[in-house]
Design an enzyme around this catalytic site. Structure first.
Site, PDB file in Angstrom:
ATOM      1  N   ASP A 285      -9.645  -4.486  -4.857  1.00  0.00           N
ATOM      2  CA  ASP A 285      -9.082  -3.574  -3.857  1.00  0.00           C
ATOM      3  C   ASP A 285      -9.979  -2.343  -3.735  1.00  0.00           C
ATOM      4  O   ASP A 285     -10.160  -1.597  -4.697  1.00  0.00           O
ATOM      5  CB  ASP A 285      -7.672  -3.154  -4.279  1.00  0.00           C
ATOM      6  CG  ASP A 285      -6.877  -2.512  -3.154  1.00  0.00           C
ATOM      7  OD1 ASP A 285      -7.488  -1.814  -2.328  1.00  0.00           O
ATOM      8  OD2 ASP A 285      -5.646  -2.694  -3.116  1.00  0.00           O
TER       9      ASP A 285
ATOM     10  N   SER B 226       0.824  -1.201   0.000  1.00  0.00           N
ATOM     11  CA  SER B 226       0.000   0.000   0.000  1.00  0.00           C
ATOM     12  C   SER B 226       0.870   1.269   0.000  1.00  0.00           C
ATOM     13  O   SER B 226       1.626   1.499  -0.936  1.00  0.00           O
ATOM     14  CB  SER B 226      -0.963  -0.034   1.198  1.00  0.00           C
ATOM     15  OG  SER B 226      -1.948   0.970   1.109  1.00  0.00           O
TER      16      SER B 226
ATOM     17  N   HIS C 247      -7.785  -5.371  -0.341  1.00  0.00           N
ATOM     18  CA  HIS C 247      -6.587  -4.653   0.105  1.00  0.00           C
ATOM     19  C   HIS C 247      -5.900  -5.445   1.224  1.00  0.00           C
ATOM     20  O   HIS C 247      -5.888  -5.049   2.388  1.00  0.00           O
ATOM     21  CB  HIS C 247      -6.971  -3.257   0.591  1.00  0.00           C
ATOM     22  CG  HIS C 247      -5.813  -2.311   0.656  1.00  0.00           C
ATOM     23  ND1 HIS C 247      -5.094  -1.915  -0.454  1.00  0.00           N
ATOM     24  CD2 HIS C 247      -5.227  -1.675   1.710  1.00  0.00           C
ATOM     25  CE1 HIS C 247      -4.136  -1.081  -0.096  1.00  0.00           C
ATOM     26  NE2 HIS C 247      -4.183  -0.935   1.205  1.00  0.00           N
TER      27      HIS C 247
END
Length: 258
Positions: A199, A128, A232
């Site tokens: 995501d 991320s 995610h």
């Protein structure tokens, strides 16, 4: 099979702000040391979360360094402070880039790698926001300097970005044009990007556009992996890909367990 922890964070000073980084966790190689990789956590996380996962991977020749980002106000959360490698208000190609924060974190990572032995291959990876710093560091490496013009000091043999994006993508080609060596370096540095189609934090399109920006800028050794149904987070299929990719690209001795 335990990880060792450094007890002190370190500060990185820029022209406007001083950033105090948190605790750094180190996973020592279980066999012959061939590579060192700094692995960067996501927004609001800490280094220990990833050190525990990385220790389980069948990569006994890698030393993992897992720093913790500074705690700072984050615009995305209305100014609420949390661990963050840089400030971010909008995860998109059009959002403003916190160049000062990006450079400070990229410099912190490079400093962690700069003390490794000369015969050890060096890499940066992350998830991320950590992936954003890894990819940004790759651009600093090939251009030879940070966004602020200071020299980038280490050679990178591998860069990994999971569920992330590339900051400053809109200015990458202009920055590269200032360096005669940039195109040659870009063609040689291996990059692995992985992104889930489901995501809902860093949308898949941002990862895809980042990969396209890197490719169009001359990064020829880039692999982009897509995972159907992945949100995610990371899954064993993805970490298996990371293990295989690192083993091949770094020329690692294969673990008997792999």
């Amino acid at each position: 099979m335990s990880y060792n922890s450094a007890t002190l964070g370190s500060g990185s000073r820029t022209a406007g702000r001083t950033f105090e980084f948190g605790r750094t966790h180190v996973v020592r190689p279980k066999e012959r040391h061939q590579a060192t990789i700094v692995w960067l956590h996501g927004l609001g996380d800490k280094g220990s979360s990833w050190s525990q996962l990385l220790e389980t991977l069948p990569l006994p020749n890698i030393k993992w360094i897992c720093p913790t980002a500074p705690t700072r106000p984050v615009a995305l959360f209305g100014g609420f402070p949390c661990t963050a490698w840089f400030d971010v208000g909008d995860i998109s190609e059009d959002g403003p880039d916190d160049l000062e924060g990006l450079d400070a974190s990229a410099a912190h990572v490079a400093n962690l790698l700069s003390t490794e032995p000369a015969d050890i291959k060096l890499g940066i990876g992350g998830f991320s926001m950590g992936a954003a710093i890894a990819l940004y560091s790759a651009t600093c490496r090939i251009i030879g300097q940070y966004g602020n013009g200071n020299l980038y000091p280490v050679n990178l043999s591998a860069v990994i970005g999971l569920s992330g994006w590339l900051p400053c993508s809109s200015t990458l080609r202009n920055r590269m044009e200032r360096s005669h060596e940039a195109v040659r370096r870009a063609a040689s540095i291996p990059i692995l990007q992985c992104h889930g189609l489901a995501d809902d934090v860093v949308a898949y399109k941002h990862g895809e556009k980042s990969a396209q920006a890197l490719s169009s800028a001359g990064f020829r050794n880039l692999t982009f992996r897509t995972y159907d149904g992945l949100g995610h987070y990371t899954v064993p299929e993805e970490t298996d890909e990371v293990c295989h990719w690192l083993t091949v690209n770094l020329g690692l001795e294969r673990s008997q367990a792999y």
